[in-house]
Structure formats: C-alpha cells, structure tokens
Design an enzyme around this catalytic site. Structure first.
Site, PDB file in Angstrom:
ATOM      1  N   HIS A 134      35.405  50.358  36.758  1.00 54.86           N
ATOM      2  CA  HIS A 134      34.905  50.052  38.063  1.00 54.86           C
ATOM      3  C   HIS A 134      34.033  51.081  38.269  1.00 54.86           C
ATOM      4  CE1 HIS A 134      34.725  49.802  42.491  1.00 54.86           C
ATOM      5  NE2 HIS A 134      35.238  48.848  42.476  1.00 54.86           N
ATOM      6  N   GLN A 137      44.529  49.407  40.599  1.00 54.48           N
ATOM      7  CA  GLN A 137      44.994  47.904  40.219  1.00 54.48           C
ATOM      8  C   GLN A 137      46.132  47.986  39.677  1.00 54.48           C
ATOM      9  OE1 GLN A 137      43.362  45.233  41.361  1.00 54.48           O
ATOM     10  NE2 GLN A 137      41.482  46.270  41.926  1.00 54.48           N
ATOM     11  N   LYS A 181      45.080  48.369  48.710  1.00 58.24           N
ATOM     12  CA  LYS A 181      45.436  47.292  47.669  1.00 58.24           C
ATOM     13  C   LYS A 181      46.944  46.938  47.595  1.00 58.24           C
ATOM     14  CE  LYS A 181      40.948  48.581  45.264  1.00 58.24           C
ATOM     15  NZ  LYS A 181      40.198  47.537  45.674  1.00 58.24           N
ATOM     16  N   CYS A 205      31.767  45.391  41.040  1.00 57.35           N
ATOM     17  CA  CYS A 205      31.740  46.820  40.739  1.00 57.35           C
ATOM     18  C   CYS A 205      31.898  47.111  39.293  1.00 57.35           C
ATOM     19  CB  CYS A 205      32.302  47.581  41.979  1.00 57.35           C
ATOM     20  SG  CYS A 205      31.811  47.196  43.531  1.00 57.35           S
ATOM     21  N   ASP A 262      42.718  55.758  36.636  1.00 55.41           N
ATOM     22  CA  ASP A 262      42.251  55.156  37.924  1.00 55.41           C
ATOM     23  C   ASP A 262      43.405  54.241  38.041  1.00 55.41           C
ATOM     24  OD1 ASP A 262      41.433  53.277  39.863  1.00 55.41           O
ATOM     25  OD2 ASP A 262      39.646  52.871  39.049  1.00 55.41           O
TER      26      ASP A 262
END
Length: 407
Positions: free
Chosen positions: A124, A204, A227, A365, A201
């Site tokens: 991302h 997600q 999220k 993105c 990261d």
C-alpha cells in the site's frame, strides 16, 4: 463448514440493517473500513457523555478515571497482539501515521547515505511512499522485492536483496489488493539473520486473524482501528521496547517531555515520547471495546469463517463470464480483486451500487502493484465475518447487470 452464527453477529451491527436506496445494503468494502458493532458505538457514547476528561494531566478523580480507561486499552491491545509490555503500544491516528512515525524516527536515527531499505511490489502507498521519500532525503536506496503472477513474494529474489547495506524491511502481512498473506515470520528470521529490522504493515491482517508479534518477531507492527470494527482516527504502532527507547520523537509538543528549559528539552520514555499533545481519547476507548468484541468472538473462529467465505466467493465469481481474479496465492485473506472484460472497474462499482452492493474500484493506493499486473485499476470485494454467502450471491447477480449494460 463452521458453525459460526453469522445472523447473531449481524444483529450486533446496526448499519447492516440499513437500505441502500430501496435495496438491502450489501457491504463488501471492509478492507477500506469496517462497520461498528453496538458495543463500540455505545462505549464511545457512554464515555463521551459520562466519563470524558483529558488523560495523563488532571489529578482530579474524573481525569484519573479517564486515564485509567485509556491505559487499560493499551493493556488490551498489548494482550490482543501478544506484545511483551504495554509500553510497546503507541497510539497513533492510524496505520498510515504509525508507519510514518517509524520511518521518520528510525530513519533519523539509523538511515544514512548508501543504506538500503526493502519493500515489496504489493505494498500500500502508506508502506511505500514514506520509505521512498526517506531514501530520497537520506541518499539511501529503495529495493523492491518482486512478486509472482499469483501474488506471492519471490523469496529467492527477496533473499538476494538482503545485504550488508540493508537496514530495514517494510512488508505487508496481508495485501489490501491481492489478499495474499505473506510469510512474515520467515521474512523476519531471514532479515534478522542479516542484522536487519522489520516493520510489518498489519492493517489488513489484524482484523482477520490472530496476531502474535512476539511469535512473528517483527520489530514494528502497525494497524488501524477503523479496519477492525473500531473508530476511525486511532491506530497503533507496536515496537520492541529497546528499539523504541533508542528512537527520537516524531511529533513535538506537550505530554511527551521529561523537562524543558531555555537551553534544551529532554523527552519521556516510550510510549509517551511518541504521543505528543492530547490524544484521540474517545477513539482509543472505542478501540478497546472493539478489541474486547473481537476477543469474545475469537480470532481463530473469525479466520475460519472468512476463509469459508473466500472459497465460496472465489468459486462463485469465477463463473462470471469475462471476470479475472487478480491475486490467487494459496494463502489469502478474504479479499477478491477482479477485472471484467466488459467494463472499467469504476463502471462496475457504479452499476452494482444501484443493486445495493458496495465494493471499491480503483488502484487501491497500490499503483506499483497495478503496474505489475498491467492494469490501471481493479474492483475489490473485501469480506468480513458479518458477511454471508447470500451477499456473495447478490454480488454475482449484480455483476450480471454489468454484463447486460455492456452487452
């Protein structure tokens, strides 16, 4: 098949009972943001209406109770991701700020001319641009690990990039476009073997699977509240304490200092050093309620049900004429990105929106990833544990409308 009671779960989320126009809402844009359960909505309302005060400043009882609730959330998050110490949990505005914080502070301390940072093609922009700009500012080199057509990191090529000049690897645990779940534990082991730090990261991955930062052995881990069924405006940067303690602050201001004089300023220990100014107090409290909610359901139960949805959705959408799924790695989160021969992704989104279906169209993105696949954009259905197979059927039926319009 799991015995997951999805109808009981859905009753916890007021937005899922809403209509989109005259159609039942089919919300499949969970990789962008998730809906909130009543327990999060009510906890924020109760805090704001009965318990609100600033934190870590007032010595009056109301302020002390607010501070206690705030710090209890830090401990909940620590336990949720299996961090060793609550001092390793820094509250930010979201995963983007978490990664920017790490890039700024780690970069200022440890990155110099000629050093190298490794990212992957599937990152991302939030885990790409900060490192790209850091390299440009420092005269360092950004290396990009390639991926296969199915959407997996080519580990042999990644290993070749690790070298004596490498200082950091920044990698997503789960791609926001492909759904690929990367072998971050293996990546950390390889990087650490070369003396390299790793940022993961987790934007997600955190809402969809059990996270164990000590088991992964990452040095940093970033994620967002919105999220994972919590409020927007709050996120977390996890960092190993000894590493955080070696880093300079990111934002300067109140509540992050040890002492200030005309001559100089000294800073407090982590996490306070990285939480300047009044934090997003209500949002942090809401994040704590979201953590409690997810913990009550069980992350392994959530992962198993969402995998079932992913397999069903992949099978159903694969039957739509002219539809191509982008991202077919064996280990995936419940994200299905696709293109259709008949229409541009934005047209797809617009047409199925009139059927009550919310998916996202665009580059998500992740423009370097779009370039890798030679497409300007995709449509993306991202699933959550409150979605159903019937909703996936509704999506497939709505895509037939696309075929009819462009026939």
């Amino acid at each position: 098949m799991t015995d997951f009671n999805v109808e009981k779960i859905r009753a916890d989320f007021p937005m899922l009972a809403a209509l989109e126009g005259d159609k039942p809402l089919v919300y499949l844009d969970n990789a962008a943001t998730t809906q909130k359960p009543w327990v999060v909505i009510n906890r924020i309302r109760d805090f704001d209406s009965k318990e609100y005060a600033t934190v870590r400043r007032g010595s009056y009882r109301l302020g002390e109770r607010a501070t206690d609730s705030f710090e209890q959330t830090r401990k909940k998050v620590q336990k949720f991701i299996n961090a060793a110490d609550p001092r390793e949990i820094i509250f930010t505005s979201g995963a983007t700020q978490s990664i920017n914080l790490a890039a700024y502070s780690f970069g200022k301390k440890f990155i110099g001319a000629g050093d190298e940072i490794i990212v992957t093609q599937m990152e991302h922009h939030a885990n790409f641009v900060p490192w790209q700009l850091l390299c440009q500012e420092k005269g360092a080199v950004l290396r990009v690990a390639p991926i296969t057509d199915s959407g997996e990191i080519i580990m042999e090529e990644f290993a070749k990039l690790l070298g004596p000049k490498t200082k950091l690897v920044a990698v997503t645990m789960c791609s926001n476009v492909l759904g690929t779940v990367n072998p971050v534990k293996e990546i950390c082991k390889m990087a650490h073997g070369a003396g390299v730090k790793v940022l993961v990261d987790g934007a997600q991955s955190t809402p969809h699977m059990a996270i164990d930062v000590r088991g992964i052995d990452c040095d940093f881990y970033a994620f967002s509240g919105h999220k994972m069924y919590g409020p927007s405006g709050v996120g977390v940067l996890y960092g190993k304490y000894e590493l955080l303690d070696a880093l300079p602050p990111y934002v300067l201001g109140g509540d992050m200092i040890n002492a200030v004089s005309i001559e100089k300023t000294t800073f407090s220990k982590p996490p306070g050093r990285f939480e300047a100014g009044t934090p997003a107090i209500s949002q942090v409290i809401g994040l704590g309620a979201a953590v409690d909610y997810l913990t009550g359901i069980g992350m392994n139960n959530i992962a198993a049900y969402e995998h079932e949805l992913l397999e069903y959705g992949t099978a159903v959408l694969s039957k739509v004429p002219g539809l191509r799924i982008i991202g077919t790695a064996p280990r995936k989160g419940a994200i299905i990105s696709f293109t259709m021969d008949a229409a541009h992704p934005h047209d797809i989104v617009t047409i199925i929106d009139h059927e009550g279906v919310c998916v996202r169209g665009g580059h998500h993105c992740a423009q370097p990833l779009m370039a890798r696949y030679g497409v300007p954009a995709t449509s993306r259905a991202s699933l959550a544990f409150y979605n159903t197979k019937q909703e996936i059927d509704h999506l497939a039926k709505a895509l037939q409308k696309v075929l009819e319009v462009f026939a």
